[in-house]
Design a protein around this motif. Structure first.
Motif, PDB file in Angstrom:
ATOM      1  N   GLN A  89      -7.009  -2.839   7.527  1.00 28.32           N
ATOM      2  CA  GLN A  89      -7.873  -3.941   7.963  1.00 28.32           C
ATOM      3  C   GLN A  89      -7.062  -5.207   8.196  1.00 28.32           C
ATOM      4  O   GLN A  89      -7.222  -5.892   9.210  1.00 28.32           O
ATOM      5  CB  GLN A  89      -8.937  -4.171   6.900  1.00 28.32           C
ATOM      6  CG  GLN A  89      -9.989  -5.191   7.320  1.00 28.32           C
ATOM      7  CD  GLN A  89     -10.629  -5.847   6.120  1.00 28.32           C
ATOM      8  OE1 GLN A  89     -10.718  -5.237   5.041  1.00 28.32           O
ATOM      9  NE2 GLN A  89     -11.055  -7.069   6.298  1.00 28.32           N
TER      10      GLN A  89
ATOM     11  N   GLU B 278      -7.464   1.419   3.333  1.00 26.73           N
ATOM     12  CA  GLU B 278      -8.512   0.764   4.098  1.00 26.73           C
ATOM     13  C   GLU B 278      -8.210  -0.725   4.252  1.00 26.73           C
ATOM     14  O   GLU B 278      -8.253  -1.278   5.346  1.00 26.73           O
ATOM     15  CB  GLU B 278      -9.832   0.959   3.366  1.00 26.73           C
ATOM     16  CG  GLU B 278     -11.052   0.727   4.198  1.00 26.73           C
ATOM     17  CD  GLU B 278     -12.288   0.978   3.363  1.00 26.73           C
ATOM     18  OE1 GLU B 278     -12.535   0.193   2.431  1.00 26.73           O
ATOM     19  OE2 GLU B 278     -12.986   1.975   3.618  1.00 26.73           O
ATOM     20  N   LYS B 279      -7.838  -1.355   3.102  1.00 26.24           N
ATOM     21  CA  LYS B 279      -7.581  -2.778   3.147  1.00 26.24           C
ATOM     22  C   LYS B 279      -6.329  -3.089   3.963  1.00 26.24           C
ATOM     23  O   LYS B 279      -6.297  -4.028   4.774  1.00 26.24           O
ATOM     24  CB  LYS B 279      -7.417  -3.333   1.733  1.00 26.24           C
ATOM     25  CG  LYS B 279      -7.327  -4.851   1.753  1.00 26.24           C
ATOM     26  CD  LYS B 279      -7.279  -5.475   0.391  1.00 26.24           C
ATOM     27  CE  LYS B 279      -7.189  -6.983   0.565  1.00 26.24           C
ATOM     28  NZ  LYS B 279      -6.977  -7.675  -0.700  1.00 26.24           N
TER      29      LYS B 279
ATOM     30  N   VAL C 250      -2.868  -1.389  -3.267  1.00 30.94           N
ATOM     31  CA  VAL C 250      -3.735  -1.827  -2.171  1.00 30.94           C
ATOM     32  C   VAL C 250      -4.223  -0.572  -1.460  1.00 30.94           C
ATOM     33  O   VAL C 250      -3.432   0.327  -1.168  1.00 30.94           O
ATOM     34  CB  VAL C 250      -2.974  -2.737  -1.189  1.00 30.94           C
ATOM     35  CG1 VAL C 250      -3.888  -3.196  -0.080  1.00 30.94           C
ATOM     36  CG2 VAL C 250      -2.352  -3.902  -1.914  1.00 30.94           C
TER      37      VAL C 250
ATOM     38  N   HIS D  88       0.845  -1.201   0.000  1.00 28.93           N
ATOM     39  CA  HIS D  88       0.000   0.000   0.000  1.00 28.93           C
ATOM     40  C   HIS D  88       0.876   1.245   0.000  1.00 28.93           C
ATOM     41  O   HIS D  88       0.613   2.212  -0.718  1.00 28.93           O
ATOM     42  CB  HIS D  88      -0.928  -0.030   1.218  1.00 28.93           C
ATOM     43  CG  HIS D  88      -1.298   1.324   1.736  1.00 28.93           C
ATOM     44  ND1 HIS D  88      -2.096   2.196   1.020  1.00 28.93           N
ATOM     45  CD2 HIS D  88      -0.951   1.968   2.875  1.00 28.93           C
ATOM     46  CE1 HIS D  88      -2.226   3.318   1.710  1.00 28.93           C
ATOM     47  NE2 HIS D  88      -1.545   3.208   2.837  1.00 28.93           N
TER      48      HIS D  88
END
Lengths: 278, 517
Positions: free
Chosen positions: B452, B448-449, B445, B439
């Motif tokens: 998480q 948020e993912k 990515v 990310h």
């Protein structure tokens, strides 16, 4: 005047005879340790005084020779057992003793008569020995009982062929027949006053007590008497066979243990199929 | 609480490239001697594989390590030694590896190449045994099964495959699915060392100040019980000196502030070294705990070096401030306790090894699943033109750990006593850090993912950054936090140094050990 001279000469010779008196010699010997090994008439460890005087009767310088023997010690004239040296005796006393001894050859007959009246001092008497004494002696010999003055036990150097004793030392003489060889007084004398250099050193600061000596003599006497009947057991072929059997048992035992061993590599099957160049 | 300190290690297996530089560094320094040619205090194995010595993990062959005493409640005893076993096997040690289990050390007659007369054929350098000196056919080497060579003979006979079903095993060795990783091994310098417990001469000891397990060469009497007892087979018998030898964690280097040779030379920078504080009172209890909680009990022994109560107890035990400071900065503590990423190798041997491994993510990275027709593939997924699909993208990584081409069960057999959940937890963490970094750097990515997955793995972005930094960017001093050695104090605890005042060093230079047979 001639008479006077002859009287003086005779009295001088007579005086010489008086001087070489055995009794006076004996009283001197009592102060030293001579009587432990020698007696007037009997052979103990060393020869009797009578024998000595007989042997040296016709030798001219016997007196000086023997005096030296007493002071410096000697060996080989009367057998293998040596005469220990007595360097502390002064030469005059020693000469007095020797001449007293040599004078015995002249007065032999008289002394024989006297001898019969003399009681035998502290002689070992086998008939009065009890089984307890013998056993005690055996324990002393084996070292199961410690000597009171902490002397070494006999078994360290000596062996006696006796069923009760397993195996003694071989550093010194086998004592099985010591009683026949030396007699009770002889053994007693040696134990009280060891004439051998090594034994003397060993017991110098640890002398044996009379009780211990008595017990040991009793045991040695007993061993001497019995030794003819005590033969080592004969195992015959059984000894060899039991050895073979024992070896087989051990082999099987070791095989059994070794069978669990990891003898081959984990990769043995891989190695086996590999191509070999030789 | 009986606080002690131990210099312990973490090996990050994802970073190991299997170059054997560590082994060579160790060999050159320590075991390039007569009688020690076959020893590799440090060796690198390919997993799956049988390792060195062959099948060392299979204790039904070598009888190493501890086991729970039959009938005894919370008691352990040595598998291959003990009072009764010792008496039965006196002067006889049935379960030792033979030289062919290691390998017969060899060299080549290089001079033949130079001195050969002119002839039609090229000269060859024949191999000769370093034990007999005679020409031999080389049968084996210390890394004979490197990179899955000889799979039929080696990888398929890996003892860790034991609990896997035949189908699972079969799947592992399909050509398209094959995966492997490297496992560098040195002495674990265990908290409950079986070698120390087994030595009849009392020659082996664990050094008080840093926990290094050493064999006193003057006391060793060649019983070789340690060779049998060490479940990792890291104690070796020197047939020339008649003494056993093992990894000394380069203690002369550590005392001087250098990293051990294998760690210093590591190309992949996989190795970390630092101080751990542990509670010595609970060792016995931890070693004898049930199979299910063995790993957790061992990790519970390790104490927080920043806890005031621990610090006070440590000072009471005479642990130096420099050691405490090193413990607070220890990379090992971070990997093992803070981030809970590392696990001990084969905890079921119950020696409480103090060398921890960050399990490799690589063999599980590519997932395998049946290709669904007309499904849009990810750009970097590889299509092998058959019914199987190898997806190396990160898209589906999260849900795919269970379908990893490398069975989780196998890894769990190695590092967590068969506990797959524990294994999965570590792998998820590693993966979460990757997703987080993807990310950050690639950006494909979403934040948020990534947040998480970090949350699901039990990490925070800050932790993920720290893991990333220590894994990928760490410099020498970050990887090796070596406390100043207070050797003089350690010596003074046992001997009066005034006796050797004026002599060189501390005066403990012994003569060369002589053969004790």
């Amino acid at each position: 005047m001639k008479i006077l001279i002859s009287i003086v000469t005779i009295s001088f010779f007579f005086g010489q005879f008086v001087f070489a008196d055995f009794n006076q010699a004996e009283s001197l010997m009592k102060k030293s340790d001579c009587l432990a090994c020698h007696s007037k008439t009997q052979k103990i460890v060393g020869p009797s005084f009578e024998e000595i005087s007989k042997k040296y009767k016709n030798e001219k310088n016997a007196s000086t020779q023997l005096t030296q023997s007493v002071i410096k010690g000697s060996q080989g004239k009367w057998g293998a057992i040596p005469m220990p040296p007595h360097p502390t005796l002064n030469e005059k006393d020693a000469q007095t003793m020797i001449e007293g001894i040599l004078s015995l050859a002249n007065t032999e007959e008289n002394s024989k008569k006297k001898e019969k009246n003399e009681p035998e001092a502290s002689t070992f008497d086998p008939t009065t020995v009890t089984q307890v004494d013998i056993e005690k002696g055996q324990f002393y010999f084996e070292g199961r009982l410690r000597f009171q003055n902490r002397g070494p036990s006999c078994i360290a150097c000596h062996h006696v062929k006796n069923d009760a004793v397993i195996g003694g030392g071989i550093l010194a003489k086998d004592l099985t027949s010591v009683f026949s060889r030396l007699g009770g007084r002889g053994v007693q004398a040696i134990l009280g006053q060891p004439p051998f250099a090594v034994m003397e050193q060993a017991y110098l600061d640890h002398p044996l007590t009379p009780d211990e000596i008595y017990a040991l003599v009793a045991f040695l006497n007993d061993a001497d008497q019995k030794h003819l009947y005590q033969t080592p057991k004969d195992y015959g072929a059984g000894l060899v066979l039991s050895g073979v059997f024992g070896a087989i048992v051990l082999m099987v035992f070791f095989l059994f243990i070794g069978a669990r061993r990891k003898r081959f590599s984990v990769n043995q099957d891989i190695f086996k199929r590999q191509i070999k160049s030789q | 609480m009986n606080v002690r300190s131990q210099v312990s290690m973490v090996f990050h297996l994802d970073k190991c490239i299997g170059c054997h530089t560590c082994s060579i560094a160790c060999k050159n320094i320590w075991t390039d001697r007569k009688g020690a040619e076959y020893m590799w205090w440090n060796n690198v194995e390919t997993k799956p594989g049988t390792g060195y010595p062959t099948k060392w993990e299979d204790q039904s062959i070598y009888k190493g390590g501890w086991q729970k005493t039959e009938g005894g409640e919370n008691e352990i005893s040595l598998r291959g030694a003990g009072k009764r076993k010792g008496l039965l096997n006196i002067f006889h040690n049935p379960n030792m590896p033979v030289i062919d289990d290691y390998y017969e050390p060899f060299t080549y007659k290089y001079l033949d190449l130079i001195e050969s007369p002119s002839m039609d054929d090229q000269p060859t350098a024949r191999p000769v045994s370093l034990i007999t000196g005679r020409p031999i056919d080389i049968k084996m080497g210390p890394n004979w099964d490197d990179d899955l060579s000889g799979t039929q003979d080696f990888a398929r006979k890996d003892p860790n495959l034991e609990n896997l079903s035949p189908a699972e095993q079969e799947a592992m060795f399909q050509l398209e699915r094959m995966a492997f990783f490297y496992l560098p091994r040195i002495c674990n310098h265990c908290l409950n060392p079986a070698c120390v417990a087994s030595c009849p001469s009392g020659a082996i000891y664990k050094r008080g100040e840093d926990g290094v397990v050493l064999i006193n060469q003057n006391v060793c009497r060649a019983w070789r019980m340690c060779v049998t007892a060490c479940p990792y087979k890291k104690s070796y018998y020197n047939w020339n000196t008649g003494k056993s030898e093992k990894c000394i964690l380069c203690y002369p280097r550590i005392e001087a502030g250098y990293a051990p040779a294998c760690m210093h030379s590591c190309v992949g920078r996989i190795r970390y070294l630092g101080v751990l504080l542990y509670d010595a009172d609970r060792i016995e209890q931890a070693a004898a705990s049930d199979d299910s909680e063995l790993v957790q009990k061992q990790l519970d022994l390790l104490l927080d070096p920043c806890d005031p109560a621990v610090i006070a107890a440590a000072k009471e035990n005479g642990i130096a401030d420099s050691t405490l400071h090193a413990a607070q900065n220890s990379p090992v503590y971070k990997f093992v306790k803070e981030w809970k990423l590392a696990l001990p190798l084969h905890p079921e041997f119950r020696t409480l090894p103090m060398l921890f491994y960050v399990p490799p993510l690589l063999p599980v990275m590519a997932t395998i699943r049946e290709k669904i027709k007309d499904q849009k593939l990810h750009d970097i997924a590889k299509d092998w033109e058959d019914t199987w699909l190898y997806d190396t993208s990160t898209q589906e990584l999260w849900g795919a750990i269970d379908q990893a081409r490398f069975p989780l069960k196998y890894m769990a057999n190695l590092f967590s006593n068969g506990d797959q959940n524990l294994m999965k937890e570590k792998l998820l963490k590693l993966m979460a850090v990757r997703i987080y970094r993807r990310h950050k750097t690639v950006g494909d990515v979403t934040e948020e993912k990534s947040n998480q997955v970090l949350k699901e793995a039990g990490l925070t972005p800050k932790m993920a950054e720290a893991i990333y930094a220590l894994t990928s960017l760490a410099k020498f001093d970050d990887r090796f936090v070596i406390p100043a050695a207070h050797r003089e104090q350690a010596i003074e605890m046992m001997e009066f140094t005034g006796d050797v005042k004026g002599s060189t060093g501390f005066g403990f230079k012994d003569q060369t050990a002589k053969r004790g047979l």
